[in-house]
Write an enzyme that holds these catalytic residues in place. Sequence first.
Site, PDB file in Angstrom:
ATOM      1  N   GLY A 146       8.043  39.882   3.125  1.00  0.00           N
ATOM      2  CA  GLY A 146       9.440  40.256   2.991  1.00  0.00           C
ATOM      3  C   GLY A 146      10.417  39.332   3.677  1.00  0.00           C
ATOM      4  N   THR A 147      10.911  38.336   2.979  1.00  0.00           N
ATOM      5  CA  THR A 147      11.855  37.392   3.580  1.00  0.00           C
ATOM      6  C   THR A 147      12.173  36.312   2.571  1.00  0.00           C
ATOM      7  OG1 THR A 147      10.980  37.564   5.829  1.00  0.00           O
ATOM      8  CG2 THR A 147      11.992  35.507   5.299  1.00  0.00           C
ATOM      9  N   THR A 148      13.280  35.575   2.845  1.00  0.00           N
ATOM     10  CA  THR A 148      13.447  34.279   2.190  1.00  0.00           C
ATOM     11  C   THR A 148      13.715  33.270   3.283  1.00  0.00           C
ATOM     12  OG1 THR A 148      14.536  35.383   0.357  1.00  0.00           O
ATOM     13  CG2 THR A 148      14.742  32.992   0.463  1.00  0.00           C
ATOM     14  N   GLY A 178      10.976  36.090  -1.191  1.00  0.00           N
ATOM     15  CA  GLY A 178      12.136  35.660  -1.975  1.00  0.00           C
ATOM     16  C   GLY A 178      11.992  34.272  -2.573  1.00  0.00           C
TER      17      GLY A 178
END
Lengths: 235, 225
Positions: free
Chosen positions: A14-16, A145
């Site tokens: 969960g991240t970019t 992401g």
Amino acid sequence: MDLEMNLNAPHSMGTTIIGVTYNGGVVLGADSRTSTGMYVANRASDKITQLTDNVYVCRSGSAADSQIVSDYVRYFLHQHTIQLGQSATSKVAANLIRLLSYNNKNMLETGLIVGGWDKYEGGKIYAIPLGGTLIEQPFAIGGSGSSYLYGFFDQAWKEGMTKDEAEQLVVKAVSLAIARDGASGGVVRTVIINSEGVTRNFYPGDKLQLWHEELEPQNSLLDLLNSSNSEPMNI
Amino acid sequence: MNFMALKQPENSLLGSESDSQRTLYPYVTGTSVAALEYKDGILMAADMGGSYGSTLRYKSVEQMKPFGKHSLLGASGEISDFQEILHYLDELILYDNMWDDGNSLGPKEVHNYLTRVMYNRRNKFNPLWNSLVLGGVKNGNKYLGTVSMIGVNFEDNHVATGFGNHLARPILRQEWHENLSFEDGVKLLEKCMHVLLYRDRSAVNKLQVHIFLYTCRLHLLDKSS
């Protein structure tokens, strides 16, 4: 050993996070969302962590794992700086991260992007995905992401950008990823590192460009109703 | 929370995966490596792709590295394990040089060393997730061998890993012959890589080719006289 299932299903994180080199240094960028399942535990996290004066790391995956790895590497780098008598290079920082990631690959779930500037090699970006592979690249993207950004970077990345072009590219990219990735959100943070030092920037959601099917932000429905528009549903 | 459960296959015979230090599955992988012996040495080719599951994530990965005076190592499989093997080999070469006795480890010796490493890791249920191709020339003698992640090893005039086993080796068996010229060798290897690009989903259209030539000294002396 169930090879087929595992080879085709990499774990989403969960991240970019993004790291980009330009002529003179690097620009690191990230979103600010930390999620626990479906709940947003922290909507203003800082995923770009300092390792030394001139080297920073973007963290993705398990928050705990990425934090502890950064902490250990910061500690080792501090000792290394004292012994060396000058600033550590970004290559050394990246290799220390790699050692920890590789030797504990069974237990860790974190993908990292190391970016820094040193007097020997200038601006450098190193990607260390799951498993502990170290790969030096002109730009790197990571986190869940990033899936939405491969095509974007294939088209938009250019060699020899200026500092402003690079930062704008990073902000645009993180913003696009936030638009489509549920696990990314909040604000866009950037860190620029070059020979002159380090600059931190912050772009709140309402300062970002609007993408497809996104509407202009409004404070309240009441503003719309009170404005000249008689058809509030048709915006 | 639920992520950990997804990662571990239900395999009670081997115990809970998080207990032991074992490599269970690869993350960033390189695809086939193909190599052949030709008249003047070894030709080895691989593409430059690093796949992350089904994503073609990295497109400038070096799957082959020369090391020592006589050898060339190529690997498919997990890139981080290949980088680790290179580290082991650098140490090996360093200690060999420290003897300072005029001798240096040749490709046959290195192949044997790697076989032992791979097999012993397999016995401990913690394999290095690679298929290796080891080629080189020492004292005018060409050598080409391969080791798999479970320790299967052999020496041959032409080898390939991964998909190359199924697609490249039949072509090589048909068209390889002793004393291939450089041009013919390159054409043959390119034909193999071509087929792999068509039929291997994880192949990318960017190749790296290593040419390992006879060490010239003995050869040149013969020619001048």
